[in-house]
Write a protein that holds these residues in place. Structure first.
Motif, PDB file in Angstrom:
ATOM      1  N   UNK A 194      -4.515 -46.049   7.044  1.00 54.23           N
ATOM      2  CA  UNK A 194      -3.062 -46.142   7.014  1.00 54.23           C
ATOM      3  C   UNK A 194      -2.458 -45.973   8.401  1.00 54.23           C
ATOM      4  N   UNK A 195      -1.581 -46.903   8.778  1.00 50.36           N
ATOM      5  CA  UNK A 195      -0.756 -46.692   9.965  1.00 50.36           C
ATOM      6  C   UNK A 195       0.229 -45.573   9.625  1.00 50.36           C
ATOM      7  N   UNK A 196       0.658 -44.827  10.599  1.00 50.44           N
ATOM      8  CA  UNK A 196       1.588 -43.710  10.420  1.00 50.44           C
ATOM      9  C   UNK A 196       1.011 -42.589   9.557  1.00 50.44           C
ATOM     10  N   UNK A 197      -0.302 -42.544   9.434  1.00 52.77           N
ATOM     11  CA  UNK A 197      -0.930 -41.548   8.565  1.00 52.77           C
ATOM     12  C   UNK A 197      -0.616 -40.125   9.012  1.00 52.77           C
ATOM     13  N   UNK A 198      -0.491 -39.891  10.289  1.00 53.35           N
ATOM     14  CA  UNK A 198      -0.234 -38.529  10.767  1.00 53.35           C
ATOM     15  C   UNK A 198       1.110 -38.014  10.261  1.00 53.35           C
ATOM     16  N   UNK A 199       2.094 -38.881  10.169  1.00 54.94           N
ATOM     17  CA  UNK A 199       3.399 -38.463   9.652  1.00 54.94           C
ATOM     18  C   UNK A 199       3.301 -38.078   8.188  1.00 54.94           C
ATOM     19  N   UNK A 200       2.568 -38.869   7.416  1.00 50.61           N
ATOM     20  CA  UNK A 200       2.387 -38.565   6.001  1.00 50.61           C
ATOM     21  C   UNK A 200       1.526 -37.312   5.848  1.00 50.61           C
ATOM     22  N   UNK A 201       0.517 -37.201   6.688  1.00 50.39           N
ATOM     23  CA  UNK A 201      -0.410 -36.062   6.610  1.00 50.39           C
ATOM     24  C   UNK A 201       0.323 -34.730   6.754  1.00 50.39           C
ATOM     25  N   UNK A 202       1.386 -34.715   7.516  1.00 49.59           N
ATOM     26  CA  UNK A 202       2.151 -33.480   7.712  1.00 49.59           C
ATOM     27  C   UNK A 202       2.771 -32.971   6.406  1.00 49.59           C
ATOM     28  N   UNK A 203       2.949 -33.833   5.439  1.00 50.31           N
ATOM     29  CA  UNK A 203       3.531 -33.448   4.160  1.00 50.31           C
ATOM     30  C   UNK A 203       2.488 -32.956   3.164  1.00 50.31           C
ATOM     31  N   UNK A 204       1.206 -33.104   3.504  1.00 52.88           N
ATOM     32  CA  UNK A 204       0.130 -32.762   2.573  1.00 52.88           C
ATOM     33  C   UNK A 204      -0.185 -31.273   2.575  1.00 52.88           C
ATOM     34  N   UNK A 205      -0.459 -30.787   1.398  1.00 55.86           N
ATOM     35  CA  UNK A 205      -0.901 -29.408   1.206  1.00 55.86           C
ATOM     36  C   UNK A 205      -2.088 -29.464   0.257  1.00 55.86           C
ATOM     37  N   UNK A 206      -3.114 -28.682   0.542  1.00 51.73           N
ATOM     38  CA  UNK A 206      -4.304 -28.653  -0.302  1.00 51.73           C
ATOM     39  C   UNK A 206      -4.545 -27.247  -0.805  1.00 51.73           C
ATOM     40  N   UNK A 207      -5.008 -27.170  -2.029  1.00 55.57           N
ATOM     41  CA  UNK A 207      -5.417 -25.887  -2.597  1.00 55.57           C
ATOM     42  C   UNK A 207      -6.482 -26.141  -3.654  1.00 55.57           C
ATOM     43  N   UNK A 208      -7.344 -25.173  -3.826  1.00 58.18           N
ATOM     44  CA  UNK A 208      -8.308 -25.218  -4.922  1.00 58.18           C
ATOM     45  C   UNK A 208      -7.842 -24.329  -6.069  1.00 58.18           C
ATOM     46  N   UNK A 209      -6.718 -23.668  -5.877  1.00 55.08           N
ATOM     47  CA  UNK A 209      -6.211 -22.702  -6.837  1.00 55.08           C
ATOM     48  C   UNK A 209      -4.904 -23.206  -7.452  1.00 55.08           C
ATOM     49  N   UNK A 210      -4.928 -23.653  -8.702  1.00 53.41           N
ATOM     50  CA  UNK A 210      -3.703 -24.172  -9.316  1.00 53.41           C
ATOM     51  C   UNK A 210      -2.545 -23.176  -9.327  1.00 53.41           C
ATOM     52  N   UNK A 211      -2.840 -21.879  -9.359  1.00 55.83           N
ATOM     53  CA  UNK A 211      -1.753 -20.901  -9.371  1.00 55.83           C
ATOM     54  C   UNK A 211      -1.049 -20.802  -8.017  1.00 55.83           C
ATOM     55  N   UNK A 212      -1.659 -21.337  -6.971  1.00 56.41           N
ATOM     56  CA  UNK A 212      -1.040 -21.328  -5.639  1.00 56.41           C
ATOM     57  C   UNK A 212       0.014 -22.420  -5.486  1.00 56.41           C
ATOM     58  N   UNK A 213       0.061 -23.359  -6.420  1.00 58.14           N
ATOM     59  CA  UNK A 213       0.997 -24.486  -6.315  1.00 58.14           C
ATOM     60  C   UNK A 213       2.439 -24.003  -6.229  1.00 58.14           C
ATOM     61  N   UNK A 214       2.820 -23.046  -7.034  1.00 60.52           N
ATOM     62  CA  UNK A 214       4.196 -22.553  -7.018  1.00 60.52           C
ATOM     63  C   UNK A 214       4.560 -21.962  -5.661  1.00 60.52           C
ATOM     64  N   UNK A 215       3.660 -21.207  -5.067  1.00 65.95           N
ATOM     65  CA  UNK A 215       3.922 -20.646  -3.738  1.00 65.95           C
ATOM     66  C   UNK A 215       4.092 -21.755  -2.704  1.00 65.95           C
ATOM     67  N   UNK A 216       3.242 -22.762  -2.774  1.00 63.93           N
ATOM     68  CA  UNK A 216       3.328 -23.874  -1.825  1.00 63.93           C
ATOM     69  C   UNK A 216       4.644 -24.617  -2.019  1.00 63.93           C
ATOM     70  N   UNK A 217       5.017 -24.881  -3.264  1.00 63.06           N
ATOM     71  CA  UNK A 217       6.284 -25.564  -3.543  1.00 63.06           C
ATOM     72  C   UNK A 217       7.480 -24.765  -3.025  1.00 63.06           C
ATOM     73  N   UNK A 218       7.455 -23.470  -3.258  1.00 67.62           N
ATOM     74  CA  UNK A 218       8.563 -22.618  -2.801  1.00 67.62           C
ATOM     75  C   UNK A 218       8.700 -22.681  -1.287  1.00 67.62           C
ATOM     76  N   UNK A 219       7.586 -22.649  -0.585  1.00 66.81           N
ATOM     77  CA  UNK A 219       7.618 -22.722   0.875  1.00 66.81           C
ATOM     78  C   UNK A 219       8.022 -24.119   1.352  1.00 66.81           C
ATOM     79  N   UNK A 220       7.527 -25.150   0.692  1.00 62.64           N
ATOM     80  CA  UNK A 220       7.747 -26.528   1.141  1.00 62.64           C
ATOM     81  C   UNK A 220       9.150 -27.037   0.877  1.00 62.64           C
ATOM     82  N   UNK A 221       9.725 -26.687  -0.269  1.00 58.75           N
ATOM     83  CA  UNK A 221      11.045 -27.232  -0.590  1.00 58.75           C
ATOM     84  C   UNK A 221      12.130 -26.176  -0.727  1.00 58.75           C
ATOM     85  N   UNK A 222      11.746 -24.936  -0.553  1.00 58.50           N
ATOM     86  CA  UNK A 222      12.742 -23.857  -0.545  1.00 58.50           C
ATOM     87  C   UNK A 222      13.074 -23.384  -1.868  1.00 58.50           C
TER      88      UNK A 222
END
Length: 91
Positions: A63-91
């Protein structure tokens, strides 16, 4: 593209990608391409599980511009961490 999928893609505040099938990969790719092409604003994408890290590696390479999209990516192996990531990412 299905009108329902397009509506969900364009109007979400963030995306949580969990284990699924080919349809899940297609939805992720749709979000990725629309952000990379500038057809929608960058929004957090939270990928749960190792499978998505492997797929994203291939998307970045293709993908061209992949670095810009990559900045939006978050990875976790723990489904319960999703809420924390969402809270940090979108406030």
């Amino acid at each position: 593209m299905c009108d329902t999928l397009l509506h969900l893609v364009m109007h979400a505040d963030a995306y949580v990608v969990m284990r699924g099938s080919g349809g899940t990969a297609w939805e992720l790719e749709t979000v990725w391409e629309k952000m990379a092409a500038g057809q929608m604003s960058f929004k957090p994408v939270i990928c749960v599980g190792e499978t998505w890290r492997v797929l994203i590696t291939h998307l970045i390479a293709a993908t061209d511009n992949a670095e810009r999209v990559r900045a939006m990516l978050h990875f976790t192996d723990n489904p319960t961490a999703v809420l924390d990531i969402l809270t940090t990412a979108i406030g």
